[in-house]
Design an enzyme around this catalytic site. Structure first.
Site, PDB file in Angstrom:
ATOM      1  N   ARG A 121       0.851  -1.202   0.000  1.00 43.07           N
ATOM      2  CA  ARG A 121       0.000   0.000   0.000  1.00 43.07           C
ATOM      3  C   ARG A 121       0.876   1.236   0.000  1.00 43.07           C
ATOM      4  NH1 ARG A 121      -5.447  -1.516   3.269  1.00 43.07           N
ATOM      5  NH2 ARG A 121      -6.646  -1.403   1.368  1.00 43.07           N
ATOM      6  N   GLN A 126      -1.086   2.688  -5.828  1.00 45.35           N
ATOM      7  CA  GLN A 126      -2.483   3.003  -5.474  1.00 45.35           C
ATOM      8  C   GLN A 126      -3.478   2.558  -6.544  1.00 45.35           C
ATOM      9  OE1 GLN A 126      -2.877   7.103  -4.322  1.00 45.35           O
ATOM     10  NE2 GLN A 126      -2.663   6.584  -2.154  1.00 45.35           N
ATOM     11  N   ASP A 129      -4.613  -1.029  -6.077  1.00 48.85           N
ATOM     12  CA  ASP A 129      -5.061  -1.415  -4.737  1.00 48.85           C
ATOM     13  C   ASP A 129      -6.508  -1.927  -4.756  1.00 48.85           C
ATOM     14  OD1 ASP A 129      -5.699  -1.658  -2.095  1.00 48.85           O
ATOM     15  OD2 ASP A 129      -5.033   0.343  -1.503  1.00 48.85           O
ATOM     16  N   SER A 132      -8.690  -1.781  -1.536  1.00 43.24           N
ATOM     17  CA  SER A 132      -9.382  -0.504  -1.330  1.00 43.24           C
ATOM     18  C   SER A 132     -10.578  -0.364  -2.262  1.00 43.24           C
ATOM     19  CB  SER A 132      -8.426   0.676  -1.562  1.00 43.24           C
ATOM     20  OG  SER A 132      -7.486   0.744  -0.526  1.00 43.24           O
ATOM     21  N   TYR A 226      -1.892  -0.671   8.944  1.00 40.86           N
ATOM     22  CA  TYR A 226      -2.915  -1.528   9.553  1.00 40.86           C
ATOM     23  C   TYR A 226      -2.850  -1.446  11.074  1.00 40.86           C
ATOM     24  CZ  TYR A 226      -3.426  -3.691   4.963  1.00 40.86           C
ATOM     25  OH  TYR A 226      -3.662  -3.915   3.644  1.00 40.86           O
TER      26      TYR A 226
HETATM   27  P1  NAD Z   1      -8.692  -3.273   7.180  1.00 36.85           P
HETATM   28  O1  NAD Z   1      -9.791  -3.636   6.242  1.00 36.85           O
HETATM   29  O2  NAD Z   1      -7.615  -4.239   7.437  1.00 36.85           O
HETATM   30  O3  NAD Z   1      -9.366  -2.909   8.602  1.00 36.85           O
HETATM   31  C1  NAD Z   1     -10.485  -2.061   8.681  1.00 36.85           C
HETATM   32  C2  NAD Z   1     -10.327  -1.154   9.879  1.00 36.85           C
HETATM   33  O4  NAD Z   1     -10.540  -1.911  11.089  1.00 36.85           O
HETATM   34  C3  NAD Z   1      -8.986  -0.487  10.030  1.00 36.85           C
HETATM   35  O5  NAD Z   1      -9.148   0.910   9.964  1.00 36.85           O
HETATM   36  C4  NAD Z   1      -8.495  -0.958  11.401  1.00 36.85           C
HETATM   37  O6  NAD Z   1      -7.770   0.041  12.082  1.00 36.85           O
HETATM   38  C5  NAD Z   1      -9.806  -1.258  12.084  1.00 36.85           C
HETATM   39  N1  NAD Z   1      -9.721  -2.102  13.301  1.00 36.85           N
HETATM   40  C6  NAD Z   1      -8.937  -3.170  13.539  1.00 36.85           C
HETATM   41  N2  NAD Z   1      -9.183  -3.671  14.778  1.00 36.85           N
HETATM   42  C7  NAD Z   1     -10.160  -2.907  15.328  1.00 36.85           C
HETATM   43  C8  NAD Z   1     -10.846  -2.924  16.571  1.00 36.85           C
HETATM   44  N3  NAD Z   1     -10.577  -3.825  17.507  1.00 36.85           N
HETATM   45  N4  NAD Z   1     -11.785  -1.963  16.777  1.00 36.85           N
HETATM   46  C9  NAD Z   1     -12.079  -1.042  15.847  1.00 36.85           C
HETATM   47  N5  NAD Z   1     -11.461  -0.978  14.645  1.00 36.85           N
HETATM   48  C10 NAD Z   1     -10.505  -1.896  14.386  1.00 36.85           C
HETATM   49  O7  NAD Z   1      -8.030  -1.886   6.766  1.00 36.85           O
HETATM   50  P2  NAD Z   1      -8.168  -1.044   5.430  1.00 36.85           P
HETATM   51  O8  NAD Z   1      -9.474  -0.370   5.402  1.00 36.85           O
HETATM   52  O9  NAD Z   1      -7.858  -1.920   4.285  1.00 36.85           O
HETATM   53  O10 NAD Z   1      -7.019   0.042   5.546  1.00 36.85           O
HETATM   54  C11 NAD Z   1      -6.337   0.322   6.725  1.00 36.85           C
HETATM   55  C12 NAD Z   1      -5.383   1.472   6.528  1.00 36.85           C
HETATM   56  O11 NAD Z   1      -4.615   1.419   5.338  1.00 36.85           O
HETATM   57  C13 NAD Z   1      -6.032   2.818   6.497  1.00 36.85           C
HETATM   58  O12 NAD Z   1      -5.214   3.694   7.226  1.00 36.85           O
HETATM   59  C14 NAD Z   1      -5.985   3.235   5.092  1.00 36.85           C
HETATM   60  O13 NAD Z   1      -6.050   4.627   4.944  1.00 36.85           O
HETATM   61  C15 NAD Z   1      -4.646   2.682   4.735  1.00 36.85           C
HETATM   62  N6  NAD Z   1      -4.524   2.594   3.284  1.00 36.85           N
HETATM   63  C16 NAD Z   1      -3.423   3.141   2.681  1.00 36.85           C
HETATM   64  C17 NAD Z   1      -3.316   3.092   1.316  1.00 36.85           C
HETATM   65  C18 NAD Z   1      -2.130   3.686   0.602  1.00 36.85           C
HETATM   66  O14 NAD Z   1      -1.350   4.363   1.213  1.00 36.85           O
HETATM   67  N7  NAD Z   1      -1.978   3.427  -0.671  1.00 36.85           N
HETATM   68  C19 NAD Z   1      -4.288   2.487   0.568  1.00 36.85           C
HETATM   69  C20 NAD Z   1      -5.391   1.935   1.206  1.00 36.85           C
HETATM   70  C21 NAD Z   1      -5.488   1.990   2.589  1.00 36.85           C
END
Ligand code: NAD
Length: 370
Positions: A121, A126, A129, A132, A226
């Site tokens: 990521r 991007q 991805d 996402s 994450y």
């Molecule tokens: P994910 O699907 O793995 O998890 C979903 C969410 O669940 C996350 O935000 C995580 O913090 C949350 N979570 C985990 N345990 C929890 C708990 N016990 N209680 C409440 N919430 C909890 O994550 P995702 O949506 O795929 O993405 C996570 C991160 O990656 C985000 O910060 C996102 O912005 C980042 N991201 C970065 C890029 C990039 O830089 N290219 C691209 C996509 C996502």
């Protein structure tokens, strides 16, 4: 480079890995695409549309013959994996962290497997991805399902017959799916609160017009962005805090995930019992076991008047747009692996090396010569 697109066979899978618009773009860039008959039918893309876009439409038995790459959505079944050619490039959601058997099978076949889940990521990746893009679709659909199952309207309505209070929605986990769920619930007029264990999220939640519900637990963030898993004590603390607050909400959408681990358990059965009859929980983590103790993956159940939606693969329920977005992700990865249609695998590259989950010795030109 010849690229084959099989028809997905996993139960309930309606998406397709490439859509006609993307086939057309790839055709202009040195890729020749063969699409299995009816591969796009469940997502609304006809064989004629693929043919017009420049694809060959083939019978399933002949689809992947002579292809250097096979692109798909779900992992291949054992029978499909058995038909993959040695050193063929396979792109798809290959579940590298959870399906060890499937990965071993691909490895034994000598397949060069790229898992969409393993694309790093980073900014440069991007456009590839797919986690996402599909989470965006899932977050949107989760709210529509909740709105449909709820006996309450979402917006505040002031009518001659009286005032209808807005629905109150709680989104647990504010990653990609959760943020989309917040935005969608807000657009429908709900009053939205959200929580995540990553502290960086509070600002994003508030910028979407939702309130951050502080449950008093915080987790570290990995280099990839994450959350790390909570300790058993933190988990108990979170469940306790949530149990106190959850009766306030009509709609709860849970999206909390830890990659490669069972979904964190946020809502114990006794917290569900405290919710009002007519409330709805949509558990987007159902496939990983569920964030709610009472979730039955793949099913919709009723717990004392509370509807719990544990349907899995929500992107497949919005197959056309989910496929369009996924196809763009696949296109970007193909262009990265084979610029101008020439396969050039450099495993030292962060994206190529990071996304590759199986490869035989001799998978690059250099290794072949050595
Ligand atoms: P994910 O699907 O793995 O998890 C979903 C969410 O669940 C996350 O935000 C995580 O913090 C949350 N979570 C985990 N345990 C929890 C708990 N016990 N209680 C409440 N919430 C909890 O994550 P995702 O949506 O795929 O993405 C996570 C991160 O990656 C985000 O910060 C996102 O912005 C980042 N991201 C970065 C890029 C990039 O830089 N290219 C691209 C996509 C996502």
């Amino acid at each position: 480079m010849r690229v084959a697109v099989p028809r997905e066979t996993a139960p309930g899978e309606r998406r397709v890995a490439l859509v006609p618009e993307v086939v057309q773009r790839l055709a202009g860039e040195g890729f020749q695409v063969t699409v299995e008959r009816d591969a796009g039918a469940a997502a609304g893309f006809t064989d004629d549309a693929y043919a017009e876009a420049g694809a060959d439409v083939a019978e399933p038995s002949a689809g992947a013959r002579g292809a250097e790459a096979v692109v798909r959505v779900a992992p291949p079944s054992a029978a499909e994996a058995g038909k993959l050619a040695d050193k063929v490039v396979l792109i798809g959601f290959l579940a590298p962290l959870t399906d060890t058997e499937g990965i071993a099978r691909l490895s034994a076949r000598g397949v060069i497997g790229f898992a969409m889940e393993s694309i790093p990521r980073i900014t440069r990746a991007q456009s590839m991805d797919a986690l996402s893009s599909q989470a965006t679709v899932a977050g949107y659909k989760a709210v529509l399902l909740a709105a449909d199952r709820s006996p309450k309207m979402f917006p505040l309505l002031m009518t001659a017959a009286g005032t209808v209070a807005p629905a109150r929605a709680l989104i647990l986990g504010a990653g990609v799916a959760g943020l989309q769920a917040i935005a969608t619930a807000r657009r429908l007029g709900a009053v939205v609160s959200a929580f995540d264990v990553r502290s960086a999220v509070q600002e994003q939640v508030e910028s979407l017009g939702a309130a951050f519900l502080d449950l008093g637990v915080r987790a570290d963030e990995t280099a990839g962005g994450y959350a790390t898993e909570l300790t058993p004590e933190q988990q108990a603390e979170q469940q306790h805090a949530l149990e106190e607050r959850i009766p306030e909400f009509d709609i709860v959408i849970t999206t909390a995930l830890i990659p490669g681990r069972p979904a964190p358990r946020l809502i114990p059965a006794h917290a569900v019992r405290k919710m009002r009859a007519g409330s709805v929980i949509v558990d987007l983590a159902a496939e990983a076991g569920g964030n709610c103790e009472l979730t039955q993956p793949g099913a919709e159940t009723d717990a004392d008047g509370v509807t719990i939606v544990g349907l899995t693969n929500l992107p497949s329920l919005m197959a056309a747009d989910a496929s369009r977005l996924y196809a763009r992700n696949v296109q970007a990865l193909l262009q990265h692996l084979a610029p101008g249609g020439e396969l050039t695998l450099d495993f030292a590259d962060e994206i190529t090396g990071g996304a590759c989950v199986t490869r035989p010795a001799g998978a690059t030109a250099d290794e072949e010569r050595a």
